[in-house]
Design an enzyme around this catalytic site. Structure first.
Site, PDB file in Angstrom:
ATOM      1  N   ASP A 167      81.506  35.636 100.781  1.00 43.12           N
ATOM      2  CA  ASP A 167      82.252  36.414  99.799  1.00 43.12           C
ATOM      3  C   ASP A 167      81.484  36.564  98.489  1.00 43.12           C
ATOM      4  OD1 ASP A 167      84.473  37.680  98.588  1.00 43.12           O
ATOM      5  OD2 ASP A 167      85.073  35.765  97.723  1.00 43.12           O
ATOM      6  N   ASP A 168      80.783  35.519  98.065  1.00 45.30           N
ATOM      7  CA  ASP A 168      80.068  35.591  96.788  1.00 45.30           C
ATOM      8  C   ASP A 168      78.914  36.588  96.853  1.00 45.30           C
ATOM      9  OD1 ASP A 168      81.479  33.491  95.260  1.00 45.30           O
ATOM     10  OD2 ASP A 168      80.823  32.303  96.970  1.00 45.30           O
ATOM     11  N   ASN A 180      86.605  41.560  90.437  1.00 45.01           N
ATOM     12  CA  ASN A 180      86.657  40.277  91.136  1.00 45.01           C
ATOM     13  C   ASN A 180      86.770  40.567  92.623  1.00 45.01           C
ATOM     14  OD1 ASN A 180      87.803  37.780  92.327  1.00 45.01           O
ATOM     15  ND2 ASN A 180      87.794  37.105  90.201  1.00 45.01           N
ATOM     16  N   GLU A 214      82.207  30.351 100.927  1.00 40.38           N
ATOM     17  CA  GLU A 214      82.615  30.574  99.529  1.00 40.38           C
ATOM     18  C   GLU A 214      82.071  29.466  98.638  1.00 40.38           C
ATOM     19  OE1 GLU A 214      84.841  33.316  98.623  1.00 40.38           O
ATOM     20  OE2 GLU A 214      84.084  32.814  96.636  1.00 40.38           O
ATOM     21  N   ASP A 215      81.440  29.854  97.562  1.00 44.02           N
ATOM     22  CA  ASP A 215      81.041  28.929  96.496  1.00 44.02           C
ATOM     23  C   ASP A 215      80.191  27.757  96.992  1.00 44.02           C
ATOM     24  OD1 ASP A 215      82.401  30.724  94.973  1.00 44.02           O
ATOM     25  OD2 ASP A 215      83.695  29.294  93.968  1.00 44.02           O
ATOM     26  N   ASN A 221      82.707  33.674  86.059  1.00 41.17           N
ATOM     27  CA  ASN A 221      84.026  33.030  85.992  1.00 41.17           C
ATOM     28  C   ASN A 221      83.902  31.564  85.652  1.00 41.17           C
ATOM     29  OD1 ASN A 221      85.698  35.247  86.852  1.00 41.17           O
ATOM     30  ND2 ASN A 221      84.770  35.021  88.869  1.00 41.17           N
ATOM     31  N   ARG A 277      78.795  25.141  94.051  1.00 42.23           N
ATOM     32  CA  ARG A 277      78.777  26.072  92.901  1.00 42.23           C
ATOM     33  C   ARG A 277      80.169  26.696  92.850  1.00 42.23           C
ATOM     34  NH1 ARG A 277      80.702  30.562  92.377  1.00 42.23           N
ATOM     35  NH2 ARG A 277      79.377  32.019  93.477  1.00 42.23           N
ATOM     36  N   LYS A 283      91.533  30.990  97.771  1.00 46.43           N
ATOM     37  CA  LYS A 283      91.002  32.216  98.391  1.00 46.43           C
ATOM     38  C   LYS A 283      91.887  32.628  99.562  1.00 46.43           C
ATOM     39  CE  LYS A 283      87.206  33.268  96.105  1.00 46.43           C
ATOM     40  NZ  LYS A 283      86.728  34.580  95.678  1.00 46.43           N
ATOM     41  N   TYR A 312      94.837  31.655  91.311  1.00 50.93           N
ATOM     42  CA  TYR A 312      93.427  31.942  91.551  1.00 50.93           C
ATOM     43  C   TYR A 312      92.733  31.957  90.193  1.00 50.93           C
ATOM     44  CZ  TYR A 312      89.673  35.041  93.375  1.00 50.93           C
ATOM     45  OH  TYR A 312      88.468  35.616  93.706  1.00 50.93           O
TER      46      TYR A 312
END
Ligand SMILES: NC(=O)C1=CN([C@@H]2O[C@H](COP(=O)(O)OP(=O)(O)OC[C@H]3O[C@@H](n4cnc5c(N)ncnc54)[C@H](O)[C@@H]3O)[C@@H](O)[C@H]2O)C=CC1
Ligand SMILES: CC(=O)C(=O)O
Ligand SMILES: [Mg+2]
Length: 558
Positions: free
Chosen positions: A279-280, A463, A256-257, A419, A167, A185, A114
């Site tokens: 999650d972000d 995190n 996610e992202d 990150n 992203r 993840k 990760y």
């Protein structure tokens, strides 16, 4: 003529291959099924019964011996990216050995599978690609997404982690290369919270990429088109979500992202309609709130009295702001009073009311003061007690910033969450050195301990992996109708409460990663209790929630 010759050669090659159905029922096929393969651990009886005799070396080994071999292989690798590649290959061969290895030493393996190593894996995804994992949905499947999802061989999919790659960490838009993130993840659902791996499906929602150099890269594996326009993206996403409901009716969709604005829009659209979370936005908010709550245990301060300044006002910054404001309201502040304790800077300076480029989500936190781009000056005026970096801007918390925070506060709380490591707003060493040891510091990655003036400082890792696997486990067992922000507030407090006096005394803000499974099961237990109390759970409440959860944990053994 040449083509005809090649065709007849190919025909010859095909005719020498075993027919597929013969292969599927052979012992050899079993050795290629990662969730059934035991490799050298197949017993003599199994080898005889399953047609494996002669296909394996003579020795019959234990799982522990297989793990020892993996560890010795890993020792020969040059760097963590090599270890990552090896471990993904191991997962392709034998899932049990893979998870047994990872779960035997989570503190060592989380940074390899990760953050931060997964960033390097994503950047080179097309180069290091070996074998398919998860699913890829493209615009070319429009009208057929449900049919495509039915190609997934398992029916009881309980979690899809889906990214557009728009992203990825702080790396920007890397399109289909972002697939490393849904994969990583979901691996942590199992590695950190023992959610069974066979109910997890990573999905790359390949909508194209703005990244022209990737589109020109011969090894790039995604669609080589610019991203869909917003309306088309929304339409395709709607079809995807509807298809998921149809094909995997018990599935939770974990976003996610995605590009920040897409992330916020999708969460607003789907949070009350389906079982989903981002999650972000929500996981990150929860882990930040956990760190602040733990810091308050050290300083004796009250969360409702903090002033929080963000560098970065995207999905993470807005998500954290919202959860902190909600928490402050539970301590008696009005919504307006809570928001006034929060200020955000973004790439264009202070988020303030006269700006015309703010999104609806940002407008809620628009500062009343005049426009400014002078971050240090604003720190002196706003007097934040907590500083949070979610900007992707490496080094933005420079010496002046850290010193300004340290002049204002006996124990400034400084979180550099961007990150991977190369994007962190400051390093642990900088935070402790420039604050002369006063900072209560955490970062998105795990920095090494720092020695300053003879004392050892232990940075935290803020995190979202402390949160989302526990949310996943709670969702897996309790089958809630929806995931609410309260679930993430409960998760934050459950995490902070596990930072006992011994860790607080060392300035630590998060539980130890050595015991991550224990930590996340404890957090999940609190979330599940909340889900039952709030009427979200859709299963019968057991008498002993913890024991009931423990009975459903995945265990890597044969
Ligand atoms: N530690 C953790 O658990 C998590 C960390 N993150 C990190 O947070 C960062 C941001 O994520 P998102 O908010 O989702 O991204 P985003 O793209 O939605 O937002 C980025 C924000 O940073 C601002 N920004 C960009 N350059 C800047 C600069 N030079 N100065 C000031 N502001 C600047 C942008 O204007 C925008 O408001 C990423 O690096 C990500 O890895 C995100 C989620 C979880
Ligand atoms: C940790 C995480 O989710 C991120 O950096 O995007
Ligand atoms: Mg993320």
């Amino acid at each position: 003529m040449a083509d005809t010759k090649m065709a007849s050669q190919l025909k010859h090659v095909e005719s020498t291959k075993a027919p597929l159905h013969a292969l599927a029922s052979s012992g050899l096929a079993l050795l290629h099924e990662p969730n059934q393969n035991k490799g050298t651990a197949f017993s003599r009886d199994e080898r005889q019964a399953l047609g494996l005799e002669g296909l394996l070396p003579h020795a019959v080994e234990s799982l522990d011996r297989q793990v020892e071999r993996v560890l010795s292989h890993l020792d020969t690798k040059m760097d963590d990216l090599e270890r990552y590649i090896y471990l993904i290959g191991l997962e392709d061969r034998n899932e049990t050995v893979f998870y047994k290895t990872i779960m035997s030493d989570p503190k060592r393996f989380i940074p390899i599978l990760y953050d931060p190593t997964v960033a390097d894996a994503c950047l080179t995804f097309g180069n290091l690609y070996r074998r398919a994992r998860g699913m890829y949905i493209t615009r070319h499947m429009k009208g057929r997404i449900a049919e495509v999802l039915r190609n997934w061989p398992r029916k009881d999919v309980r979690f899809i982690c889906v990214s557009t790659g728009g992203r990825i960490l702080g790396l920007g838009d890397i399109g289909a290369n972002g697939m490393g993130i849904p994969i990583g993840k979901l691996q942590l659902y199992t590695a950190c919270a023992a959610v069974p791996p066979d109910c997890l499906l990573p999905v790359l929602f390949d909508i194209g990429t703005t990244n022209e150099s990737l589109r020109a890269d011969p090894f790039y594996l995604g669609t080589r088109e610019p991203p869909l326009a917003e309306a088309e993206l929304d339409e395709l996403t709607e079809e995807f979500i509807t298809a998921v409901q149809e094909v995997f009716p018990d599935c939770c969709v974990h976003f996610e992202d995605w590009k920040g604005t897409d992330a916020i829009r999708m969460l607003d659209r789907y949070r009350d309609r389906i079982l989903t979370y981002n999650d972000d936005i929500q996981g990150t908010a929860s882990v930040a709130l956990a760190g602040i709550a733990a810091a308050m245990n050290i300083t004796g301060g009250k969360l409702s009295e903090q002033r929080v300044l963000f560098l970065g006002a995207g999905s993470a910054g807005i998500g954290i702001s919202k959860l902190i404001a909600a928490e402050m309201q539970t301590k008696g502040l009005t919504a307006e009073e809570a928001r006034a304790r929060i200020a955000l800077f973004d790439v264009n300076g202070l988020v303030e009311a006269s700006r015309t480029d703010l999104t609806e989500a940002q407008k809620l936190y628009a500062h009343k003061g005049p426009p400014t781009k002078d971050f240090v000056k604003f720190i002196k005026e706003f007097k934040p007690t907590v500083l949070i970096g979610v900007s992707t801007k490496a080094g933005a918390f420079n010496q002046q910033v850290v010193e300004a925070m340290s002049q204002l506060n006996e124990r400034p709380v400084i979180f550099a969450l961007s990150n991977p490591t190369t994007k962190a707003e400051c390093t642990a060493e900088q935070a402790y050195t420039w604050s002369k040891g006063k900072a209560l510091f955490a970062a998105g990655v795990q920095f090494d301990d720092v020695e300053f003036e003879g004392k050892i400082y232990r940075p935290g890792q803020a995190n979202n992996f402390y949160i989302y696997p526990a949310i996943g486990l709670a969702t897996y067992v309790a089958r809630p109708k929806r995931l609410t922000d309260e679930c993430f507030i409960v998760a934050a407090h459950a995490t902070a409460d596990q930072v006992g006096p011994a860790l607080c005394a060392k300035g630590m803000l998060y539980p130890s990663q050595d015991q991550i499974l224990e930590t996340e099961v404890t957090t999940a237990t609190r979330i599940v209790e909340y889900m039952f109390d709030a009427g979200l759970a859709q299963v019968e409440r057991p008498r002993d929630i913890r024991a009931w959860i423990e009975g459903q944990l995945y265990k890597p053994h044969y």
